[in-house]
Design an enzyme around this catalytic site. Structure first.
Site, short mmCIF file in Angstrom:
data_model
loop_
_atom_site.label_atom_id
_atom_site.label_comp_id
_atom_site.label_asym_id
_atom_site.label_seq_id
_atom_site.Cartn_x
_atom_site.Cartn_y
_atom_site.Cartn_z
CD GLU A 20 -3.13 -0.37 0.10
OE1 GLU A 20 -3.15 -0.08 -1.12
OE2 GLU A 20 -3.77 -1.33 0.58
CG HIS A 21 0.03 4.89 0.62
ND1 HIS A 21 -0.34 6.12 0.12
CD2 HIS A 21 -1.03 4.45 1.34
CE1 HIS A 21 -1.56 6.41 0.55
NE2 HIS A 21 -2.02 5.42 1.29
N GLY A 57 -15.91 5.22 -1.61
CA GLY A 57 -15.14 5.49 -0.40
C GLY A 57 -14.71 4.24 0.34
CB ALA A 58 -15.45 0.71 -0.10
CD GLU A 97 -8.29 8.92 -9.53
OE1 GLU A 97 -8.90 8.24 -10.38
OE2 GLU A 97 -8.61 8.96 -8.34
CG ASP A 120 -6.38 2.28 -7.26
OD1 ASP A 120 -5.70 1.43 -6.64
OD2 ASP A 120 -6.77 3.35 -6.77
CE1 TYR A 136 -2.76 7.59 -2.69
CE2 TYR A 136 -2.16 9.35 -4.21
CZ TYR A 136 -2.22 8.01 -3.90
OH TYR A 136 -1.72 7.08 -4.78
#
Ligand code: GLA
Length: 382
Positions: free
Chosen positions: A35-36, A123-124, A161, A173, A223
């Site tokens: 993640e990230h 938002g999940a 985005e 994503d 973010y």
């Protein structure tokens, strides 16, 4: 659910325009670990799921284009030669941004109508935005024979985005949504944008998602802040991206970075290693090891990278108290959304009940439980 969504957008399209549309399904994603790390050129381990966006799209000969978001009961009409980002947070930016970024590549898009609907809770942390962007670019590519490869398409979605939505996201994503493979997760190298597919069969274990049903504000700016901090530290270290940094490198600049940024960099280096070790654990069929890495990922995201929140930490703490959950962590950008749990199959019901009760008691609102199937990426539906 997927079939119902498709039937629905098709019927609504025919009702509105009287012609047969092209039908596209574009999935959301989960991420096992990593993640990230994507915008640090590192490794991630996502998979497309059976929840997503169904879109019906066809050329328009009325001189304008339209987009209709059925879930929001909101529709827009627009001119292709005059595209501009709309208010922050509006769904239009995902559609308009994709069209604009296709145009930026000197490809010609004609007028079109699109109607879409989805079943990814927003938002999940399951990438409903990437699913939408991919459905638009995929549909337009088919409709106007743009000759875009899947890689071109995800780069366009990502640019949309960045420039229309305002989130400087990595590529995870869009990649997972576009390239997903049934029953597989993809160990993606975000530098080469190439992945290795791993068949996921956890035998007597499975994945379970728990949605906090919260999305804290400022998550987009937080973010972008994380990303720019990573980039400036990479520069300080003299590497292209933090993916290239080692723990030894980091020590050499310790007195020149803030303690907060030191921890964040340490997290990225460690998380990147965890993603690689997770693939090894999967190869070895060692679910205990995988679970430990997943818990380690959460600790890092919460304490070092600081993108978790009270609700997510609570759900992970609940998981830790249950020996049948091998690992749990927050998933996606953070500040809300889901946790992903690796849990024994025969324990899911009892855990779902106990965690729901505890969450309700602690926060006065319900969490939601999802079971997902790993599925194929963005595709045309016949
Ligand atoms: C969001 C972004 C991704 C990735 C994750 C965190 O989902 O869109 O690019 O950075 O957060 O891993």
């Amino acid at each position: 659910m997927k079939d119902e969504l498709i039937k629905d957008v098709k019927a609504r399209y025919i009702e509105a325009f009287g012609s047969e549309p092209l039908l596209i399904f574009s999935p959301g994603r989960i991420n096992i670990i990593g993640e990230h790390t994507d915008y640090n050129d590192g490794f991630v381990f996502p998979a497309a799921v059976d929840k997503g966006i169904a879109a019906a799209i066809q050329k328009s000969d009325t001189g304008v284009s339209t987009a209709h978001a059925l879930d929001m009961e909101s529709a827009i009409e627009f001119q292709l030669d005059n595209l501009k980002p709309q208010a922050e947070g509006s769904w239009e930016n995902y559609v308009l941004g994709v069209v604009a970024e296709i145009q930026n590549r000197n490809k010609v898009v004609g007028n079109f109508n699109i109607i879409f609907r989805g079943d990814i809770p927003s938002g999940a942390g399951m990438s409903s935005s990437a699913a939408l962007e991919n459905s638009v670019v995929f549909g337009l590519n088919e409709l106007f024979d743009l000759g875009l490869s899947k890689l071109d398409m995800i780069l366009i979605s990502q640019k949309a985005e960045h420039n229309y939505v305002g989130v400087k996201c990595g590529i995870m994503d869009q990649y997972a949504s576009m390239f997903g493979k049934k029953n597989h997760a993809l160990l993606l190298d975000c530098r080469t944008v190439k992945s290795k597919a791993y068949e996921i069969d956890f035998k007597d274990h499975q994945l379970m998602l728990i949605n906090t049903n919260v999305k804290h504000s400022l998550s987009d700016s937080a973010y972008n802040d994380r990303r720019s901090a990573c980039e400036s530290i990479a520069e300080l270290l003299g590497v292209k991206a933090l993916r290239d940094a080692t723990l030894i490198d980091l020590e050499t600049v310790k007195d020149r970075v803030t303690p907060e940024n030191y921890q964040k960099t340490l997290y990225v280096i460690q998380e990147n290693n965890r993603a690689i070790m997770a693939a090894k654990a999967l190869e070895d069929g060692d679910l205990e090891a995988l679970g430990k890495l997943i818990y380690g990922s959460h600790d890092g995201l919460s304490k070092q990278y600081k993108v978790s929140c009270e609700e997510l930490d609570f759900l992970v703490a609940q998981a830790r108290m249950n020996k049948q959950v091998l690992g749990a962590r927050m998933m996606g950008g953070g500040f809300g959304g889901c946790t992903i749990n690796l849990i024994e199959k025969n324990a899911t019901k009892a855990f779902a009940e106990s965690v729901s009760e505890a969450y309700l008691k602690a926060f006065g609102k319900a969490c939601s439980i999802y079971f997902i199937a790993l599925s194929e990426g963005t595709h045309l539906v016949n």
